[in-house]
Write a protein that holds these residues in place. Sequence first.
Motif, mmCIF file in Angstrom:
data_model
loop_
_atom_site.group_PDB
_atom_site.id
_atom_site.type_symbol
_atom_site.label_atom_id
_atom_site.label_comp_id
_atom_site.label_asym_id
_atom_site.label_seq_id
_atom_site.Cartn_x
_atom_site.Cartn_y
_atom_site.Cartn_z
ATOM 1 N N VAL A 242 15.745 5.139 61.773
ATOM 2 C CA VAL A 242 16.413 5.610 63.006
ATOM 3 C C VAL A 242 15.602 6.832 63.677
ATOM 4 O O VAL A 242 15.582 6.881 64.752
ATOM 5 N N ILE A 243 15.099 7.680 62.544
ATOM 6 C CA ILE A 243 14.598 8.938 63.068
ATOM 7 C C ILE A 243 13.157 8.343 63.877
ATOM 8 O O ILE A 243 12.874 8.947 64.882
ATOM 9 N N ILE A 244 12.371 7.592 63.344
ATOM 10 C CA ILE A 244 11.179 7.255 64.003
ATOM 11 C C ILE A 244 11.559 6.366 65.353
ATOM 12 O O ILE A 244 10.560 6.180 66.005
ATOM 13 N N THR A 245 12.593 5.879 65.384
ATOM 14 C CA THR A 245 12.868 5.179 66.703
ATOM 15 C C THR A 245 12.874 6.419 67.656
ATOM 16 O O THR A 245 13.091 6.002 69.190
ATOM 17 N N LEU A 246 12.748 7.566 67.640
ATOM 18 C CA LEU A 246 12.939 8.801 68.606
ATOM 19 C C LEU A 246 11.687 8.722 69.220
ATOM 20 O O LEU A 246 11.561 9.556 70.401
ATOM 21 N N ASN A 247 10.492 8.124 68.898
ATOM 22 C CA ASN A 247 9.247 8.552 69.251
ATOM 23 C C ASN A 247 9.184 7.915 70.787
ATOM 24 O O ASN A 247 8.121 8.511 71.592
ATOM 25 N N PRO A 248 9.857 7.051 71.346
ATOM 26 C CA PRO A 248 9.921 6.534 72.474
ATOM 27 C C PRO A 248 10.198 7.801 73.612
ATOM 28 O O PRO A 248 9.923 7.934 74.763
ATOM 29 N N VAL A 249 11.291 8.432 72.975
ATOM 30 C CA VAL A 249 11.960 9.644 73.857
ATOM 31 C C VAL A 249 10.707 10.757 73.915
ATOM 32 O O VAL A 249 10.560 11.059 75.212
ATOM 33 N N ILE A 250 9.930 10.780 73.005
ATOM 34 C CA ILE A 250 8.881 11.863 73.020
ATOM 35 C C ILE A 250 7.848 11.260 74.155
ATOM 36 O O ILE A 250 7.184 12.069 75.101
ATOM 37 N N THR A 251 7.576 10.126 73.987
ATOM 38 C CA THR A 251 6.382 9.488 75.042
ATOM 39 C C THR A 251 7.094 9.731 76.343
ATOM 40 O O THR A 251 6.319 9.821 77.326
ATOM 41 N N PHE A 252 8.286 9.585 76.505
ATOM 42 C CA PHE A 252 8.774 9.620 78.097
ATOM 43 C C PHE A 252 8.950 10.859 78.636
ATOM 44 O O PHE A 252 8.882 11.203 79.712
ATOM 45 N N ILE A 253 9.186 11.887 77.660
ATOM 46 C CA ILE A 253 8.973 13.317 77.938
ATOM 47 C C ILE A 253 7.480 13.728 78.306
ATOM 48 O O ILE A 253 7.378 14.306 79.533
ATOM 49 N N CYS A 254 6.551 13.225 77.681
ATOM 50 C CA CYS A 254 5.255 13.310 77.986
ATOM 51 C C CYS A 254 4.868 12.797 79.388
ATOM 52 O O CYS A 254 4.142 13.183 80.239
ATOM 53 N N LEU A 255 5.529 11.866 79.633
ATOM 54 C CA LEU A 255 5.184 10.993 80.880
ATOM 55 C C LEU A 255 6.026 11.694 82.206
ATOM 56 O O LEU A 255 5.157 11.823 83.357
ATOM 57 N N ALA A 256 7.010 12.234 81.752
ATOM 58 C CA ALA A 256 7.654 13.012 82.772
ATOM 59 C C ALA A 256 6.810 14.168 83.281
ATOM 60 O O ALA A 256 6.675 14.472 84.320
ATOM 61 N N ILE A 257 6.229 15.039 82.203
ATOM 62 C CA ILE A 257 5.451 16.077 82.420
ATOM 63 C C ILE A 257 4.293 15.670 83.177
ATOM 64 O O ILE A 257 3.830 16.474 83.922
ATOM 65 N N MET A 258 3.719 14.635 82.822
ATOM 66 C CA MET A 258 2.531 14.172 83.744
ATOM 67 C C MET A 258 2.700 13.825 85.080
ATOM 68 O O MET A 258 2.088 13.911 86.027
ATOM 69 N N GLN A 259 3.942 13.280 85.209
ATOM 70 C CA GLN A 259 4.552 13.036 86.698
ATOM 71 C C GLN A 259 4.739 14.255 87.347
ATOM 72 O O GLN A 259 4.324 14.223 88.611
ATOM 73 N N ALA A 260 5.327 15.213 86.597
ATOM 74 C CA ALA A 260 5.417 16.545 87.243
ATOM 75 C C ALA A 260 4.153 17.259 87.776
ATOM 76 O O ALA A 260 4.029 17.967 88.828
ATOM 77 N N PHE A 261 3.215 17.124 86.963
ATOM 78 C CA PHE A 261 1.613 17.710 87.212
ATOM 79 C C PHE A 261 0.739 16.616 88.106
ATOM 80 O O PHE A 261 -0.266 16.708 88.091
ATOM 81 N N GLN A 262 1.373 15.371 88.441
ATOM 82 C CA GLN A 262 0.569 14.388 89.003
ATOM 83 C C GLN A 262 -0.627 14.014 88.351
ATOM 84 O O GLN A 262 -1.771 13.607 88.903
ATOM 85 N N ILE A 263 -0.460 13.720 87.033
ATOM 86 C CA ILE A 263 -1.540 13.166 86.268
ATOM 87 C C ILE A 263 -1.354 11.821 86.276
ATOM 88 O O ILE A 263 -0.317 11.355 85.847
ATOM 89 N N GLU A 264 -2.253 11.057 86.783
ATOM 90 C CA GLU A 264 -2.072 9.703 87.089
ATOM 91 C C GLU A 264 -2.909 8.521 86.577
ATOM 92 O O GLU A 264 -2.967 7.328 86.810
ATOM 93 N N TRP A 265 -3.514 9.065 85.244
ATOM 94 C CA TRP A 265 -4.335 7.869 84.530
ATOM 95 C C TRP A 265 -3.582 6.994 83.522
ATOM 96 O O TRP A 265 -3.841 5.822 83.122
ATOM 97 N N ILE A 266 -1.909 7.285 83.538
ATOM 98 C CA ILE A 266 -1.320 6.331 82.835
ATOM 99 C C ILE A 266 0.105 6.114 83.955
ATOM 100 O O ILE A 266 0.386 6.905 84.429
#
Length: 320
Positions: free
Chosen positions: A249-273
């Motif tokens: 159940v702990i390691i199922t948290l890794n997608p949340v971390i992924t989405f946080i990273c994607l949100a930060i990338m979106q905020a800084f307009q990093i568009e390689w993913i």
Amino acid sequence: MDQSQSQKGILLACTTAFLWGFLSLAIKYATNFIPPTTIIWARFTIAFIAMFLYFLWKSPQTLKILIKPPFLLVVATVALSCNYLGYTMGIDLISPAGAQVIIQLGPMLLAVGGVVFFKEQLSRAQLMGFAIVTVGFFLFFRHQVNDLFAGQEDTFIYGALWVVFGAVTWATYALLQKKLVIDHPPQQLNLFLYGLPALLYIPSTSFTAIGQLDIMGWALLLFLGLNTLVAYGCLASALKYTEANKVSVIITLNPVITFICLAIMQAFQIEWITVPKMDIFTAFSGLIILFGVAIVVGSKKLKKKDLKDKEIKLSETHKE
């Protein structure tokens, strides 16, 4: 299993979840210029070389496992090799977000396996926590779940099947690892787990592609290898110190971390993913997941005395 060991296992599992949160992004980017099987070979090889050199210096006798490995370790290694193939091939065809939705089947199968094969007892609070996590993930990934059943193009279906294959083989590896760490040091097992796949993937590796990498490409490969080394090292130790259902159940948290990273990338307009759809409701459902995880991890498992008392009460009720 005392409380301090359990807490240590929880911390190690959290480290794995954190590292895996970045892994899908790095792999997706790497597939733009490195073949998937080459990425797999590089991850295993870098991790093996680092661990081999460490044991060669610190504990040479540990290397004997490379010559006489337990049979279950060979099976676990083949399963892990298949997991890497399934996940990497899948993420090459679909987005990191989609892959993260489907790969959670692996930890859930691990949790079920912990109960079925290792007789791990779940309290009512833990069962409630698992239910909350399941609902939270469905809400968190509702856009991706809708897309999954919206008749996507063939590449998505093929990618999804690859990731499902990766999830099932990962759960097989993790359950075997859970059994193996009872009698063997976790990192000694990992030495073989990295070494054999590094050999198996040599025929499918494009050394030409590796030779054409620039400094950033080499840095990315190094990151992927070290991520493998540390994440799986922590996972193996976590399975030794705490229950498989808590680790899962702990390691199922890794997608949340992924989405946080994607949100930060979106905020800084990093568009390689490609950034998936995210809104306030997504953030709220993320909190639901964290709440469910806190219940599972924070709840104490039923002690044998409690189980015995419960069985006595049930038998008395049945007699009445």
